[in-house]
Scaffold this active site. Sequence first.
Site, short mmCIF file in Angstrom:
data_model
loop_
_atom_site.label_atom_id
_atom_site.label_comp_id
_atom_site.label_asym_id
_atom_site.label_seq_id
_atom_site.Cartn_x
_atom_site.Cartn_y
_atom_site.Cartn_z
N GLY A 198 0.80 -1.23 0.00
CA GLY A 198 0.00 0.00 0.00
C GLY A 198 0.82 1.27 0.00
O GLY A 198 0.46 2.25 -0.64
N ASP B 96 10.32 -7.03 -2.54
CA ASP B 96 9.13 -7.62 -1.92
C ASP B 96 9.01 -9.07 -2.36
O ASP B 96 9.07 -9.36 -3.56
CB ASP B 96 7.86 -6.84 -2.29
CG ASP B 96 6.73 -7.07 -1.29
OD1 ASP B 96 6.63 -8.18 -0.74
OD2 ASP B 96 5.97 -6.13 -1.03
N ARG C 223 -6.27 -1.10 -1.67
CA ARG C 223 -5.25 -0.07 -1.40
C ARG C 223 -3.99 -0.26 -2.21
O ARG C 223 -3.12 0.60 -2.21
CB ARG C 223 -4.91 -0.04 0.09
CG ARG C 223 -4.21 -1.31 0.60
CD ARG C 223 -4.09 -1.30 2.12
NE ARG C 223 -3.30 -2.42 2.63
CZ ARG C 223 -3.72 -3.66 2.76
NH1 ARG C 223 -4.93 -4.00 2.35
NH2 ARG C 223 -2.93 -4.60 3.25
N CYS D 238 -2.57 -4.61 9.32
CA CYS D 238 -3.76 -4.22 8.55
C CYS D 238 -4.74 -5.37 8.42
O CYS D 238 -5.95 -5.17 8.43
CB CYS D 238 -3.37 -3.78 7.14
SG CYS D 238 -2.33 -2.34 7.09
#
Lengths: 356, 78
Positions: free
Chosen positions: A36, A57, A68, A182
């Site tokens: 995000g 990542d 998001r 989250c």
Amino acid sequence: MIIDSRYSRQILLNEIGETGQTKINKSQVAIVGCGGLGAIAAMYLAGAGIGSIILIDGDTPDITNIHRQVFYNGNETHSKSQILGQKINTLNPEVNVVIESNFLDKNNIDDLLTGVDIVLECTDDIMSKYLVNDFCAIENIPLVYGAIYKYEGYVSLFRNQEENDVHLRDIFPEPNPEIPTCSEVGVYNIIAGLIGLMQANEALKYLLRVGEGLANKLLTYECLSSKQIVLNLKKNWNVDLEDLYEKTLYTSASCASAPEIMASQLINNRSDYLLISVMPKGEHQAYDEKTKWSEISDIENSIKSSEPKPIVIYCRRGRVSKSVVSDLIKSNARRKIFSLEGGYKALQKYQSKSAD
Amino acid sequence: MKVFCFGMAKDITGLSTLDLDNESVSTVEELKNYLIAAYPEFEKYKSFMIAVNQSYANNDLVLNGTEEIAIIPPVSGG
């Protein structure tokens, strides 16, 4: 000539000009975490013409990310860093993109971050935040910190150039694994975009040496009230960071050490294993009738009362279960306990593959 | 004494602003202890920061009750 160039509209700005544009074009930026915060920051920095962007990542997009993380669609099988790299190539082919499809850890951090002009820390993993912070503070690499919670976010610039430059440990001295993520508490998509762009803004201003940066300051923004506050920070953490770095493993959900089992191994030998889900109650999905469910806080009891078979624990993507198993094996040395690699998603994938 | 709650502090207290009795709290450290006693869940997030008049406040800072105080808890989402 400027008038028609890709960067003409920002070159027109007094603070940038051709000199500034050259600075941007010669800069190298690393983005840790392409979710995000990181994805939007990467796209705008690419738009501005950053010379080289390193995308780090190991995660693949999931449908629950997309509200998001708007540059993915959730059906991809490649890593977020790979997909984002392709998007950047399309947006601005002048940017040199370096892709790393593993999560950042203590083994690869030196190779990935040494020599970059600035790092953006955009992960949702508390230990990664401290790993990046400590490494950058030791190596004097400027770092833009960002973090979000529900409707709120924090941004700061850790310059790491002078002895009194504040970094994460001056704000929050120790990583706190209790902090919910989250996926546990929910997140408003707008805050991710806002904070990600604020991080990109801090990075660009720092590279251009214009404006007033958030060095030694913490900006907080809250979406529901549209309130922004800038807090003054000060140096107050004076532990030997190099020594601490040597001693710390920085392992957490994403890289805890725990025995893992593949979905195929489990499915093909289903009756040999006891299967327990630790997915949040509302999201729990049983693989079959015999799948048990346990609250993470109650997992010790669930195991004690179970039949003496090897146990496989799963969550949605295999990160939470890995950290649960890594804790469990310390107190249950005689039981065989595995974390399901890739979690429930891997089970689904393997099943649909075998159905084809 | 008014204390603004950020992030998780809002969830723990159920309020965005706390109104505290000044007499039991005269330093930042006492404020932290008061919060942990009143809301035991703060124990889990011990590393929360207290800002006074928009600046980071050390534990020994003396409070007179007229300051703008905020609880800034750690956050890790991304």
